[in-house]
Write an enzyme that holds these catalytic residues in place. Sequence first.
Site, mmCIF file in Angstrom:
data_model
loop_
_atom_site.group_PDB
_atom_site.id
_atom_site.type_symbol
_atom_site.label_atom_id
_atom_site.label_comp_id
_atom_site.label_asym_id
_atom_site.label_seq_id
_atom_site.Cartn_x
_atom_site.Cartn_y
_atom_site.Cartn_z
ATOM 1 N N THR A 122 0.908 -1.185 0.099
ATOM 2 C CA THR A 122 0.041 -0.210 -0.143
ATOM 3 C C THR A 122 0.875 1.338 0.102
ATOM 4 O O THR A 122 1.763 1.527 0.937
ATOM 5 C CB THR A 122 -0.875 -0.105 1.270
ATOM 6 O OG1 THR A 122 -1.596 -1.082 1.248
ATOM 7 C CG2 THR A 122 -1.855 1.161 1.262
ATOM 8 N N GLU A 152 -3.231 -5.004 -2.454
ATOM 9 C CA GLU A 152 -3.839 -6.244 -1.957
ATOM 10 C C GLU A 152 -5.105 -5.548 -0.910
ATOM 11 O O GLU A 152 -5.058 -4.631 -0.255
ATOM 12 C CB GLU A 152 -2.762 -6.671 -1.002
ATOM 13 C CG GLU A 152 -3.090 -7.858 -0.097
ATOM 14 C CD GLU A 152 -3.930 -8.949 -1.120
ATOM 15 O OE1 GLU A 152 -3.332 -9.501 -2.108
ATOM 16 O OE2 GLU A 152 -5.072 -9.265 -0.879
ATOM 17 N N PHE A 153 -6.258 -6.551 -1.080
ATOM 18 C CA PHE A 153 -7.196 -5.988 -0.308
ATOM 19 C C PHE A 153 -7.498 -6.963 0.921
ATOM 20 O O PHE A 153 -8.637 -7.177 1.479
ATOM 21 C CB PHE A 153 -8.567 -6.015 -1.078
ATOM 22 C CG PHE A 153 -8.281 -4.744 -2.138
ATOM 23 C CD1 PHE A 153 -8.492 -3.513 -1.685
ATOM 24 C CD2 PHE A 153 -7.876 -5.137 -3.192
ATOM 25 C CE1 PHE A 153 -8.385 -2.515 -2.544
ATOM 26 C CE2 PHE A 153 -7.856 -3.952 -4.220
ATOM 27 C CZ PHE A 153 -8.092 -2.782 -3.856
ATOM 28 N N GLU A 156 -6.538 -9.472 7.563
ATOM 29 C CA GLU A 156 -6.160 -10.500 8.768
ATOM 30 C C GLU A 156 -7.108 -10.986 9.322
ATOM 31 O O GLU A 156 -8.046 -10.609 9.659
ATOM 32 C CB GLU A 156 -5.050 -9.586 9.428
ATOM 33 C CG GLU A 156 -3.722 -9.091 8.773
ATOM 34 C CD GLU A 156 -2.836 -8.476 9.644
ATOM 35 O OE1 GLU A 156 -2.810 -8.792 10.815
ATOM 36 O OE2 GLU A 156 -2.065 -7.664 9.260
ATOM 37 N N LYS A 209 -6.470 1.868 -3.372
ATOM 38 C CA LYS A 209 -6.175 1.122 -2.162
ATOM 39 C C LYS A 209 -6.299 2.204 -1.153
ATOM 40 O O LYS A 209 -6.820 2.040 0.112
ATOM 41 C CB LYS A 209 -4.767 0.446 -2.431
ATOM 42 C CG LYS A 209 -4.404 0.008 -0.789
ATOM 43 C CD LYS A 209 -5.332 -1.253 -0.508
ATOM 44 C CE LYS A 209 -4.966 -1.506 0.737
ATOM 45 N NZ LYS A 209 -5.888 -2.761 1.329
ATOM 46 N N ASN A 213 -9.398 2.206 1.992
ATOM 47 C CA ASN A 213 -9.018 2.188 3.317
ATOM 48 C C ASN A 213 -9.629 3.247 4.337
ATOM 49 O O ASN A 213 -9.827 3.286 5.332
ATOM 50 C CB ASN A 213 -7.355 1.844 3.751
ATOM 51 C CG ASN A 213 -7.000 0.410 3.665
ATOM 52 O OD1 ASN A 213 -7.928 -0.353 3.456
ATOM 53 N ND2 ASN A 213 -5.719 0.326 3.700
ATOM 54 N N GLY A 258 -17.025 1.473 19.096
ATOM 55 C CA GLY A 258 -15.746 0.527 19.868
ATOM 56 C C GLY A 258 -14.935 1.385 20.294
ATOM 57 O O GLY A 258 -14.796 2.518 20.474
ATOM 58 N N CYS A 265 -2.411 -1.307 9.055
ATOM 59 C CA CYS A 265 -2.732 -0.586 7.987
ATOM 60 C C CYS A 265 -3.491 0.728 8.154
ATOM 61 O O CYS A 265 -2.883 1.480 7.666
ATOM 62 C CB CYS A 265 -3.724 -1.537 7.078
ATOM 63 S SG CYS A 265 -2.336 -3.142 6.456
ATOM 64 N N ARG A 332 0.302 -5.009 16.128
ATOM 65 C CA ARG A 332 0.832 -3.819 15.799
ATOM 66 C C ARG A 332 -0.481 -2.769 15.898
ATOM 67 O O ARG A 332 -1.579 -2.790 15.215
ATOM 68 C CB ARG A 332 1.256 -3.663 14.346
ATOM 69 C CG ARG A 332 2.625 -4.793 14.221
ATOM 70 C CD ARG A 332 2.935 -5.046 12.667
ATOM 71 N NE ARG A 332 1.894 -5.642 11.961
ATOM 72 C CZ ARG A 332 2.347 -6.007 10.663
ATOM 73 N NH1 ARG A 332 3.276 -5.516 9.938
ATOM 74 N NH2 ARG A 332 1.415 -6.659 10.000
HETATM 75 P P1 NAD Z 1 4.662 -7.456 7.153
HETATM 76 O O1 NAD Z 1 5.644 -6.549 7.754
HETATM 77 O O2 NAD Z 1 3.931 -8.502 7.775
HETATM 78 O O3 NAD Z 1 5.792 -7.982 6.204
HETATM 79 C C1 NAD Z 1 6.724 -7.480 5.444
HETATM 80 C C2 NAD Z 1 7.918 -8.607 5.319
HETATM 81 O O4 NAD Z 1 9.078 -7.806 4.253
HETATM 82 C C3 NAD Z 1 8.528 -8.846 6.393
HETATM 83 O O5 NAD Z 1 8.790 -10.394 6.695
HETATM 84 C C4 NAD Z 1 10.070 -8.360 6.213
HETATM 85 O O6 NAD Z 1 11.137 -9.010 6.992
HETATM 86 C C5 NAD Z 1 10.220 -8.311 4.736
HETATM 87 N N1 NAD Z 1 11.047 -7.461 4.056
HETATM 88 C C6 NAD Z 1 11.217 -6.168 4.346
HETATM 89 N N2 NAD Z 1 12.214 -5.938 3.513
HETATM 90 C C7 NAD Z 1 12.890 -6.686 2.670
HETATM 91 C C8 NAD Z 1 13.954 -7.080 1.858
HETATM 92 N N3 NAD Z 1 14.773 -5.851 1.702
HETATM 93 N N4 NAD Z 1 14.113 -8.183 1.427
HETATM 94 C C9 NAD Z 1 13.092 -9.288 1.949
HETATM 95 N N5 NAD Z 1 12.277 -9.159 2.644
HETATM 96 C C10 NAD Z 1 11.980 -7.933 3.249
HETATM 97 O O7 NAD Z 1 3.995 -6.673 6.176
HETATM 98 P P2 NAD Z 1 2.341 -6.982 5.563
HETATM 99 O O8 NAD Z 1 1.469 -6.567 6.565
HETATM 100 O O9 NAD Z 1 2.597 -8.198 4.930
HETATM 101 O O10 NAD Z 1 2.452 -5.705 4.601
HETATM 102 C C11 NAD Z 1 3.030 -5.561 3.260
HETATM 103 C C12 NAD Z 1 2.376 -4.431 2.325
HETATM 104 O O11 NAD Z 1 0.868 -4.815 2.146
HETATM 105 C C13 NAD Z 1 2.184 -3.240 3.238
HETATM 106 O O12 NAD Z 1 2.399 -2.093 2.301
HETATM 107 C C14 NAD Z 1 0.968 -2.972 3.916
HETATM 108 O O13 NAD Z 1 0.343 -1.904 4.030
HETATM 109 C C15 NAD Z 1 0.017 -3.766 2.622
HETATM 110 N N6 NAD Z 1 -1.055 -4.345 3.111
HETATM 111 C C16 NAD Z 1 -1.200 -5.070 4.196
HETATM 112 C C17 NAD Z 1 -2.273 -5.886 4.759
HETATM 113 C C18 NAD Z 1 -2.660 -6.502 6.025
HETATM 114 O O14 NAD Z 1 -3.736 -6.766 6.378
HETATM 115 N N7 NAD Z 1 -1.246 -6.828 6.768
HETATM 116 C C19 NAD Z 1 -3.372 -5.802 3.717
HETATM 117 C C20 NAD Z 1 -3.193 -5.167 2.519
HETATM 118 C C21 NAD Z 1 -2.043 -4.597 1.987
#
Ligand code: NAD
Length: 434
Positions: A122, A152-153, A156, A209, A213, A258, A265, A332
């Site tokens: 995002t 990505e939508f 969690e 996106k 959100n 709530g 996010c 988080r």
């Molecule tokens: P996260 O923190 O859970 O995972 C990110 C991963 O990237 C970590 O495991 C980290 O070690 C790895 N990483 C970072 N730098 C790296 C590198 N140079 N090489 C290899 N690996 C590396 O993050 P997430 O929650 O999966 O979110 C990822 C993206 O998707 C963000 O932009 C977030 O906003 C977006 N997003 C998240 C969700 C959600 O519900 N978590 C939903 C939609 C979109």
Amino acid sequence: MNIAVIGTGYVGLTTGACLAEMGHNVLCIDNDPEKLAKLRRNVSPIFEPGLQELILSNTKAGRLAFGGEIGPAVTGAEIIFICVNTPQKNDGHADLRYVESVARQIAEHLCGEYKVIVDKCTVPVKTAEKVRQTILRYCTDETRFDVVSNPEFLKEGTAVHDTMQPDRIVVGADTEPARRKMLELYRPLVERTGAPLKLVSVRSAELIKHGANTFLAAKISFANLIAHACEEAGADALEVLEAIGLDDRIGRRFLAPGIGFGGSCFPKDIAAFGKTLEMLGIDSGFVAAIERINREAIDRFRRKIEKELWILDGKTIGILGLAFKPCTDDIRNAPALRIIRKLLEEGADVTAYDPQAMENAANAMPGVTFAANPYDTAQGAEALVVCTDWDEFKSLDLSRMKSLMRTPIVFDGRNVFEPNEMKSLGFKYFGVGR
Ligand code: NAD
């Protein structure tokens, strides 16, 4: 197709495992040694329903593998997904250093065939252009490539389901070869599920996106504004919001009052969208109001606790729920942590229980005692505070909980319980907006 996924967090690991399940060959890369060690043992580092099973079956079938080096993943892939974290900087902007670092590393290994580099993070609008410029700056080969935005939508807690049965797939691609590759990737999923695939420009995809959100966060803050009005006026927010939501232009989902939204996010995405609006010369007051109402929701709840219990020093308080929402171990920016921090500051003894998030919380919250179940949390407590609406809490034996507590006071930050039932059981009960 051969796919590389860089970053195996909630998004990357789910995307990688689901693409493998769809029949693609996927190599997932992460630079966190602890995470990688678990993945190499086929153990999911996160709790996400159904994910562990997908990891086991697809690694066994030889379609899913894990590694620590971006080079081989880039060389062997037709499509490379960037799924790294994009946290919030102190000034509210998105911190894009991990995206930039991955773009540089991809550039150093680009060679041979045409490749599509997909930003699944995002990010603010025009980030894909920066990724493209970065790759061109560090690329040692004349390889042709395109940068696509595929936001990505997933949610969690239902990430695997959301990926296998998406509401919609958004692909932002500005060239014909990139559009073709992305259609080839997603066609089987679209044919199987009937999910609409929106092919749009890269900039539109990035804005979709942040827009989605912001709208969802606005619904939560609207519900909390109504809850505040109901508390002042002596009305019931659940009755009011249910009736408002029955208008199908509005909808009932996400209209729950709530202690506000948290997680990795919404807070950062809303802040980043506010900064994007400012950069575009647009007033960001709407976004600021969403954030302000969200902060006030938790402050109002904390004030209720302090008003009722008065001196917190030495009082035992039980916390039910630590994750920022049910069905995840993610803490988080969880509202529970902000409440606990304040209780600890005031000298309270805090005992907490969460079905999945206690391991993560133990690292983040050293002063907290963790209980094995909700009943142990109630033992000797002068109040219980519900911070996450796990289903497990909805079926508790409330009479037993009451008999274990020192004083039967419940602050229900998620409106899990019915006020009348709680009162008839002898609890002093405080919900939100009721
Ligand atoms: P996260 O923190 O859970 O995972 C990110 C991963 O990237 C970590 O495991 C980290 O070690 C790895 N990483 C970072 N730098 C790296 C590198 N140079 N090489 C290899 N690996 C590396 O993050 P997430 O929650 O999966 O979110 C990822 C993206 O998707 C963000 O932009 C977030 O906003 C977006 N997003 C998240 C969700 C959600 O519900 N978590 C939903 C939609 C979109």
